[in-house]
Design a protein around this motif. Structure first.
Motif, short mmCIF file in Angstrom:
data_model
loop_
_atom_site.label_atom_id
_atom_site.label_comp_id
_atom_site.label_asym_id
_atom_site.label_seq_id
_atom_site.Cartn_x
_atom_site.Cartn_y
_atom_site.Cartn_z
N MET A 1 3.32 9.05 13.57
CA MET A 1 2.78 10.41 12.82
C MET A 1 1.52 10.31 12.83
SD MET A 1 5.68 8.50 9.98
CE MET A 1 7.17 7.92 9.73
N TYR A 2 1.64 11.48 13.74
CA TYR A 2 0.35 11.98 13.44
C TYR A 2 -0.37 11.80 12.06
CZ TYR A 2 0.84 11.93 18.42
OH TYR A 2 0.52 11.43 20.24
N HIS A 3 -0.12 12.59 10.92
CA HIS A 3 -0.27 12.34 9.74
C HIS A 3 -1.03 11.33 9.56
CE1 HIS A 3 3.62 11.05 8.84
NE2 HIS A 3 2.67 11.26 7.61
N LEU A 4 -0.86 9.93 10.16
CA LEU A 4 -1.14 8.76 9.20
C LEU A 4 -2.05 8.29 9.53
CD1 LEU A 4 2.05 7.00 8.46
CD2 LEU A 4 0.96 7.81 6.84
N GLU A 5 -3.15 7.69 9.43
CA GLU A 5 -4.35 7.21 10.27
C GLU A 5 -4.45 5.49 10.12
OE1 GLU A 5 -9.14 6.75 8.58
OE2 GLU A 5 -8.55 8.46 9.02
N SER A 6 -4.04 4.86 9.03
CA SER A 6 -3.43 3.98 9.45
C SER A 6 -2.70 2.84 8.45
CB SER A 6 -4.67 2.98 9.66
OG SER A 6 -5.23 2.82 8.41
N VAL A 7 -1.76 2.07 8.76
CA VAL A 7 -1.14 1.48 7.71
C VAL A 7 -0.99 -0.04 7.99
CG1 VAL A 7 1.44 0.75 7.03
CG2 VAL A 7 0.54 3.11 8.05
N ARG A 8 -2.02 -0.39 6.70
CA ARG A 8 -1.76 -2.44 7.50
C ARG A 8 -0.24 -2.55 6.18
NH1 ARG A 8 -6.34 -2.39 3.48
NH2 ARG A 8 -5.37 -3.18 1.91
N SER A 9 0.12 -3.94 6.69
CA SER A 9 0.83 -4.50 5.81
C SER A 9 0.40 -5.80 5.51
CB SER A 9 2.07 -5.45 6.37
OG SER A 9 2.73 -4.41 8.03
N ASP A 10 0.84 -5.51 3.87
CA ASP A 10 -0.90 -7.11 3.44
C ASP A 10 0.79 -7.79 2.89
OD1 ASP A 10 -2.24 -5.39 3.17
OD2 ASP A 10 -2.07 -4.09 0.75
N GLY A 11 2.03 -7.91 3.14
CA GLY A 11 2.70 -9.07 2.76
C GLY A 11 3.68 -8.60 1.73
N ASP A 12 4.57 -10.14 1.42
CA ASP A 12 5.67 -9.22 0.54
C ASP A 12 6.18 -8.14 0.48
OD1 ASP A 12 5.57 -11.82 -0.22
OD2 ASP A 12 3.27 -11.70 -1.75
N GLY A 13 6.68 -7.68 1.37
CA GLY A 13 6.82 -6.18 0.95
C GLY A 13 6.18 -4.92 0.44
N ARG A 14 4.58 -5.26 0.28
CA ARG A 14 3.39 -4.24 0.23
C ARG A 14 2.87 -3.70 1.52
NH1 ARG A 14 2.83 -4.14 -5.88
NH2 ARG A 14 1.67 -2.32 -4.96
#
Length: 325
Positions: A171-184
């Motif tokens: 998904m080139y419009h996304l720069e990054s996604v960080r998983s924070d735990g507990d589904g967040r």
């Protein structure tokens, strides 16, 4: 299986809880005023007025009952809640007039009723503004869906997508996604004009190897939601992946138009994303040429030229061996 419609943030049952509670309040107050006006008039301190007992309170009760069906059942209750606000203002005016005309115990009863109605008015106003904001999000929401068949088992495809940190790979419009735990998770996207948009998202539904649903948390600058379904393709040809996305760009209709002009039309974008997703899962990389290095965005289309393998800018592909001038 299509399932229930994809819900935007604040567009679920919680967003309608307060209007429904106010609808029940209207039902109780209006029913009491219509069915037992004498008792109500005595309670609020206007029992010395025959007109109030026989006509005014029944009329107020009927008006109170008017928004009940919409507040309880409508998926868009904003207009009905604003009707309650208008009725509250009328009630306050009548109570202020009654307060000036009463003395002693009746005056204290009217004053207490005035304070209670003022509090209800504040709650009604809050609910009306909140419902109006939800309605505004719905009006400007862009929706898109697309399907692709991937030659891999459903559990493998599911695991790759479930790790949201993999999404920027295709998904080139996304720069990054960080998983924070507990589904967040925390998302950073590239917006038109070179800007960055950030938001937090929560996992709403997860059925192993079948469905993943997420949405931005309340207060996101760009409210959005997504769902991806994984089903076995006919004839054992791998996994059919269906993605649904919804988001509300800022700026209303103008924002929608600008987004499309800049190549952010959601249907086009999701098809590009799924094409790259299929390549990443099946081959481990995104296959591109310098003719279309970043999909079908308008800004890329304007700059495109006939495709050649990346890095080969010196020769024509027609086979005559001559350099391109």
């Amino acid at each position: 299986m299509r399932g229930a419609p994809l819900e935007m943030p604040d567009g679920n049952g919680r967003g309608r809880l307060l209007p429904r509670a106010l609808g029940l309040l209207s039902l109780g107050l209006g029913g009491a005023a219509v069915a037992a006006p004498s008792q109500v008039s005595r309670l609020i301190g206007v029992d010395d007025s025959v007109l109030a007992r026989t006509v005014v309170l029944r009329a107020i009760g009927a008006r109170e009952l008017l928004p009940v069906p919409g507040a309880l059942a409508s998926r868009r209750p904003a207009g009905w809640v604003w009707l309650r606000v208008a009725g509250d203002v009328l009630d306050l005016i009548l109570l202020v007039r009654a307060l000036r005309q009463r003395r002693g115990v009746r005056r204290r009863r009217v004053a207490a009723t005035l304070a209670a109605v003022a509090g209800i008015t504040a709650v009604d106003l809050l609910a009306a503004v909140h419902s109006g904001r939800i309605a505004g999000v719905r009006r400007r929401t862009l929706r898109a869906s697309a399907t692709v068949t991937i030659n891999r088992p459903a559990d493998e495809v599911y695991r790759f997508w479930r790790d949201f940190e993999n999404l920027p790979r295709f998904m080139y419009h996304l720069e990054s996604v960080r998983s924070d735990g507990d589904g967040r998770s925390h998302w950073i996207a590239r917006a038109p004009g070179g800007r960055r948009v950030e938001w937090d998202a929560e996992l709403v539904e997860e059925n192993l190897s079948e469905t993943i649903t997420w949405r931005s948390v309340r207060g996101a600058r760009v409210p959005n939601a997504g769902r991806v379904r994984f089903t076995r393709a006919a004839g054992g040809r791998g996994t059919e992946v269906r993605v649904e996305l919804a988001y509300a760009p800022p700026g209303g209709a103008v924002g929608r138009t600008v987004a499309k002009l800049l190549g952010a039309e959601p249907g086009q974008q999701i098809r590009d994303d799924l094409r790259r997703f299929k390549q990443v899962i099946e081959t481990g990389e995104v296959v591109r040429s310098d003719g279309s290095p970043a999909g079908l965005a308008t800004s890329q289309q304007v700059l495109q030229r006939p495709a050649r393998p990346q890095g080969d800018g010196s020769r024509d592909r027609s086979g005559d061996g001559r350099k391109r001038r």
